[in-house]
Structures are given as C-alpha cells and as structure tokens.
Motif scaffolding. Sequence first.
Motif, PDB file in Angstrom:
ATOM      1  N   PHE A   1       0.829  -1.208   0.000  1.00 56.61           N
ATOM      2  CA  PHE A   1       0.000   0.000   0.000  1.00 56.61           C
ATOM      3  C   PHE A   1       0.860   1.254   0.000  1.00 56.61           C
ATOM      4  O   PHE A   1       0.562   2.244  -0.702  1.00 56.61           O
ATOM      5  N   ASP A   2       1.962   1.219   0.730  1.00 56.67           N
ATOM      6  CA  ASP A   2       2.898   2.354   0.740  1.00 56.67           C
ATOM      7  C   ASP A   2       3.488   2.585  -0.649  1.00 56.67           C
ATOM      8  O   ASP A   2       3.594   3.732  -1.110  1.00 56.67           O
ATOM      9  N   ARG A   3       3.875   1.513  -1.336  1.00 53.09           N
ATOM     10  CA  ARG A   3       4.432   1.658  -2.691  1.00 53.09           C
ATOM     11  C   ARG A   3       3.362   2.159  -3.666  1.00 53.09           C
ATOM     12  O   ARG A   3       3.661   2.927  -4.593  1.00 53.09           O
ATOM     13  N   TYR A   4       2.125   1.711  -3.473  1.00 51.97           N
ATOM     14  CA  TYR A   4       1.032   2.190  -4.336  1.00 51.97           C
ATOM     15  C   TYR A   4       0.859   3.699  -4.195  1.00 51.97           C
ATOM     16  O   TYR A   4       0.732   4.416  -5.194  1.00 51.97           O
ATOM     17  N   LEU A   5       0.848   4.194  -2.961  1.00 53.35           N
ATOM     18  CA  LEU A   5       0.705   5.638  -2.760  1.00 53.35           C
ATOM     19  C   LEU A   5       1.895   6.402  -3.327  1.00 53.35           C
ATOM     20  O   LEU A   5       1.731   7.474  -3.931  1.00 53.35           O
ATOM     21  N   ALA A   6       3.089   5.872  -3.144  1.00 62.61           N
ATOM     22  CA  ALA A   6       4.291   6.569  -3.603  1.00 62.61           C
ATOM     23  C   ALA A   6       4.328   6.702  -5.124  1.00 62.61           C
ATOM     24  O   ALA A   6       4.828   7.703  -5.658  1.00 62.61           O
ATOM     25  N   ILE A   7       3.801   5.709  -5.829  1.00 62.59           N
ATOM     26  CA  ILE A   7       3.871   5.719  -7.297  1.00 62.59           C
ATOM     27  C   ILE A   7       2.617   6.323  -7.920  1.00 62.59           C
ATOM     28  O   ILE A   7       2.702   7.113  -8.866  1.00 62.59           O
ATOM     29  N   CYS A   8       1.456   5.974  -7.389  1.00 58.25           N
ATOM     30  CA  CYS A   8       0.195   6.413  -8.001  1.00 58.25           C
ATOM     31  C   CYS A   8      -0.308   7.755  -7.474  1.00 58.25           C
ATOM     32  O   CYS A   8      -1.067   8.441  -8.171  1.00 58.25           O
ATOM     33  N   ASN A   9       0.074   8.128  -6.284  1.00 58.57           N
ATOM     34  CA  ASN A   9      -0.334   9.417  -5.700  1.00 58.57           C
ATOM     35  C   ASN A   9       0.864  10.114  -5.059  1.00 58.57           C
ATOM     36  O   ASN A   9       0.877  10.355  -3.845  1.00 58.57           O
ATOM     37  N   PRO A  10       1.883  10.424  -5.832  1.00 55.83           N
ATOM     38  CA  PRO A  10       3.111  10.993  -5.238  1.00 55.83           C
ATOM     39  C   PRO A  10       2.893  12.355  -4.583  1.00 55.83           C
ATOM     40  O   PRO A  10       3.579  12.686  -3.605  1.00 55.83           O
ATOM     41  N   LEU A  11       1.958  13.163  -5.108  1.00 52.22           N
ATOM     42  CA  LEU A  11       1.754  14.496  -4.549  1.00 52.22           C
ATOM     43  C   LEU A  11       1.068  14.443  -3.179  1.00 52.22           C
ATOM     44  O   LEU A  11       1.274  15.334  -2.348  1.00 52.22           O
ATOM     45  N   ARG A  12       0.261  13.435  -2.955  1.00 51.44           N
ATOM     46  CA  ARG A  12      -0.446  13.308  -1.680  1.00 51.44           C
ATOM     47  C   ARG A  12       0.204  12.302  -0.737  1.00 51.44           C
ATOM     48  O   ARG A  12      -0.297  12.031   0.352  1.00 51.44           O
ATOM     49  N   TYR A  13       1.341  11.751  -1.159  1.00 51.94           N
ATOM     50  CA  TYR A  13       1.973  10.664  -0.402  1.00 51.94           C
ATOM     51  C   TYR A  13       2.328  11.088   1.023  1.00 51.94           C
ATOM     52  O   TYR A  13       1.993  10.409   1.999  1.00 51.94           O
ATOM     53  N   THR A  14       2.996  12.217   1.170  1.00 49.81           N
ATOM     54  CA  THR A  14       3.438  12.645   2.497  1.00 49.81           C
ATOM     55  C   THR A  14       2.272  13.058   3.388  1.00 49.81           C
ATOM     56  O   THR A  14       2.353  12.927   4.614  1.00 49.81           O
ATOM     57  N   THR A  15       1.200  13.562   2.786  1.00 46.26           N
ATOM     58  CA  THR A  15       0.049  13.973   3.603  1.00 46.26           C
ATOM     59  C   THR A  15      -0.807  12.783   4.033  1.00 46.26           C
ATOM     60  O   THR A  15      -1.476  12.836   5.066  1.00 46.26           O
ATOM     61  N   ILE A  16      -0.774  11.701   3.245  1.00 42.00           N
ATOM     62  CA  ILE A  16      -1.559  10.508   3.601  1.00 42.00           C
ATOM     63  C   ILE A  16      -0.771   9.596   4.534  1.00 42.00           C
ATOM     64  O   ILE A  16      -1.274   9.173   5.584  1.00 42.00           O
ATOM     65  N   MET A  17       0.477   9.310   4.169  1.00 40.14           N
ATOM     66  CA  MET A  17       1.277   8.355   4.935  1.00 40.14           C
ATOM     67  C   MET A  17       1.976   9.064   6.096  1.00 40.14           C
ATOM     68  O   MET A  17       3.207   9.133   6.180  1.00 40.14           O
ATOM     69  N   THR A  18       1.188   9.591   7.020  1.00 36.33           N
ATOM     70  CA  THR A  18       1.730  10.257   8.201  1.00 36.33           C
ATOM     71  C   THR A  18       2.095   9.217   9.260  1.00 36.33           C
ATOM     72  O   THR A  18       1.779   8.025   9.122  1.00 36.33           O
ATOM     73  N   ARG A  19       2.743   9.668  10.310  1.00 35.14           N
ATOM     74  CA  ARG A  19       3.149   8.732  11.360  1.00 35.14           C
ATOM     75  C   ARG A  19       1.957   8.034  12.015  1.00 35.14           C
ATOM     76  O   ARG A  19       2.016   6.817  12.243  1.00 35.14           O
ATOM     77  N   PRO A  20       0.853   8.743  12.353  1.00 38.19           N
ATOM     78  CA  PRO A  20      -0.301   8.020  12.904  1.00 38.19           C
ATOM     79  C   PRO A  20      -0.837   6.937  11.972  1.00 38.19           C
ATOM     80  O   PRO A  20      -1.225   5.859  12.431  1.00 38.19           O
ATOM     81  N   VAL A  21      -0.862   7.223  10.677  1.00 39.71           N
ATOM     82  CA  VAL A  21      -1.341   6.216   9.714  1.00 39.71           C
ATOM     83  C   VAL A  21      -0.402   5.016   9.704  1.00 39.71           C
ATOM     84  O   VAL A  21      -0.843   3.850   9.672  1.00 39.71           O
ATOM     85  N   ARG A  22       0.906   5.259   9.746  1.00 41.47           N
ATOM     86  CA  ARG A  22       1.865   4.150   9.772  1.00 41.47           C
ATOM     87  C   ARG A  22       1.700   3.304  11.027  1.00 41.47           C
ATOM     88  O   ARG A  22       1.741   2.070  10.974  1.00 41.47           O
ATOM     89  N   LEU A  23       1.485   3.966  12.154  1.00 42.50           N
ATOM     90  CA  LEU A  23       1.281   3.229  13.399  1.00 42.50           C
ATOM     91  C   LEU A  23       0.009   2.392  13.348  1.00 42.50           C
ATOM     92  O   LEU A  23      -0.022   1.253  13.832  1.00 42.50           O
ATOM     93  N   VAL A  24      -1.039   2.958  12.753  1.00 39.80           N
ATOM     94  CA  VAL A  24      -2.291   2.213  12.609  1.00 39.80           C
ATOM     95  C   VAL A  24      -2.090   0.985  11.724  1.00 39.80           C
ATOM     96  O   VAL A  24      -2.592  -0.116  12.021  1.00 39.80           O
TER      97      VAL A  24
END
Length: 381
Positions: A174-197
């Motif tokens: 899922f992380d690779r999908y966001l990085a490649i398919c949604n690079p502009l929103r990657y940092t705003t979506i994959m925040t630390r709380p999301v990673r912990l979840v």
Amino acid sequence: MDEYIMDVDSDDEEEGLDPSELRRRRIVRFLQDLSDRIVMAFWSAIVVVLFTHGCLAENVTAMCEFIIQGLANLGEKKLILFVILLLCYIVILAGNSMIIFLALTDPKLTSPMYFFLYNLSFVDMVYTTTTIPNMLSGFLTDMKTISVPGCFLQMYFFIQLAVTSRAILTAMAFDRYLAICNPLRYTTIMTRPVRLVLVAGAWGFGIFCTLPATTMSWLRPYCGPNVVRHGWCDLSSVRQLVCGDTSVDNIVSISFALVALLTTGVLILTSYVLIGVSISRMGVVQRLKAFGTCAAHLTVVSISYSAASFVYISYRVGNFSPEVRIIVSVLYSALTPFLNPMIYSLRNKELQESIGRTLSRLRPAAVSATRNINTVSLERN
C-alpha cells in the motif's frame, strides 16, 4: 468511544488547538488506549490459561510435556545441519539487526518505507527465534522435550508472527502504491499516525487469524503418545496427538489460514495491478524509477508466496519422509528472513549509502580505540 472522544475534545478545546491537531490527538490517544487494553487482555488470558492448566486433559492420562522428534533419525548428518542452520540464524540476526539499526539511527532514512522495513525485520528476527534455537539445541541432545505451555506458546507465536509479516508486506505494498500512483499526496496521507495504525493492524490481524485455532488445540484432551513428529510444535503435528475428533479444528485452521493468505495476497496483488496500470502511462525514465522503488518489495513478496505454495503442494502431493518435510519447513521459515536484508541492501541505493555512511563513522572510532590501546600498552612498558 464517543464518550472517550468527548472527554478528549473538552481537554483539547481548553488548550486552544486547531481542528486538525485536535483530530490527530483524538485518534492517537484512542488508538493508544485501545492497544493497551488489547495487550492487557491478551496477556491476562495467557496468564489465566497457564495457571489453570498445569497439565493437559483432566479426564485422561495427564501430559505435562511433549517430545520433539525433530531430525533424531539422521545420525551424524545432524552435525552438518546444525552448522548450516546456525550460520543461517547468525546471518538472519545480523542482517535484520543491521536494517533496524540503520533505520533508527540514520537521519536520511526517514521515509515510511524504512519504518515498515525495520518493523518487518523485527518480526522476522522474533519469528525465526521462536523455532531455530530450539531446533539447534535438539541437534545436540538425544531427546528434546518442551513443556505443554511452552509448546503452545511456541505454536501461537510462530503462526502469529508469520501472518503478521505478511500483513506488514501488505502495508508496504500500500505504501508503494501511494508513492507511485499518488506521489503528490503521499506525504500527507502516509503520516506517522497512519503508519502506526497499519503496523498495529498487522499485529491485530495476526492475532485474529491465530488465536482461534491455537486456543481450540490447547483445550483438546491429549492422552499420548506425546511425540511431536516435527522440528517444533507445529499445529497440525500436535493436533495428531489429540484424543478425539479434530474435524472442526481442521476446518477452523484452514478457514483462518485462507483468510490470512487470501486477504494479504489479494490486497498485494491489487496494489501491484494498480501500480502496473499507473506505470504503463509513464515515460521510459519514469517507468524505470517507479520500478526501482518497488523492485525489492516485489522480489520479497514473490519469494515468500512462491515458497509457501511450494511447501503446501509438496505436503499434499509429494510422498516425502518426515525428515524431508521438517527440512523443507525449516528452509521455508528461514528463507524470507534470510533473504530480506540481502535483497533490500542490493536493490536499494539509499540503504547502500547508509551502510557506507555508518561504516565511515565507525572506522575512525575503531582506529582511535586501537591507538589508545597501543598508547596505554607502550606507557606500561
């Protein structure tokens, strides 16, 4: 949960924080409280079970320990396998420890991918530690025994950590999908709380898929023989010692195994299908760059699921001896933890540079320590 959030709201509003910060704090506090309660309930259940079951089967002959057959019939060949397995275990510990150390100490390895990677390395280390040390000690003794509580704890953690590692691989997909398919929103979506979840969800998914089958096996009566024909307390091998019908147990085990494999497999496959569609619309240079970001993960996933498929087919089709089945199981359980550090080190330029920076920092310190030792020895002389 609503009452909990209302309490958090009243506290945060007094602090005068903005709405986004309020929401982030609500989620983090609620998840921390929920995880604490789950962990406390789990370990409370373990303690209750251990203290209420000294030996199994009150209504049949008491059984207080299991004998692990392992590879006792191989004779002198056990020493060769001991050396090979010991070297593999050392490489697993060293390689995964290196990744954890680099990800936690190198300030340049701050992307979410390395957060998931060092969590995966930790799971791989604990996963192999549940079985390999016991197998190594079994090579050096004529008869390897394990207590009943120890056997079922080993069984539980072996299965749970295997499922958790696949769930973390799913989170990485899922992380690779966001990085490649949604690079502009990657940092705003994959925040630390999301990673912990995501990591907490991976552990929770492992518990969900493991606890029913192991609990049912624990509650079954065992009246002997108490010899487990495997290298460790494998669920199917221990279940063969049950005094009674285990058809329901088999159905539950297969059901949750399918849930674990199909859920993670379908999610990973879906992620890479979407990645493939996105890559097909890119230019050549962008394609190579995008492929490079997910090549290591795709390699690990391919090896993991191919090995699992091979072991499953060989168990159902091949007419192998118990010793061969044990060796195949050991190789399968150690294969991915053994290869993960190598694959990510060879296919990841940032990790290679981090290794170089770490070695360059450690080299002067080692030289300085050597000089100090030489100086002290000369002064004494």
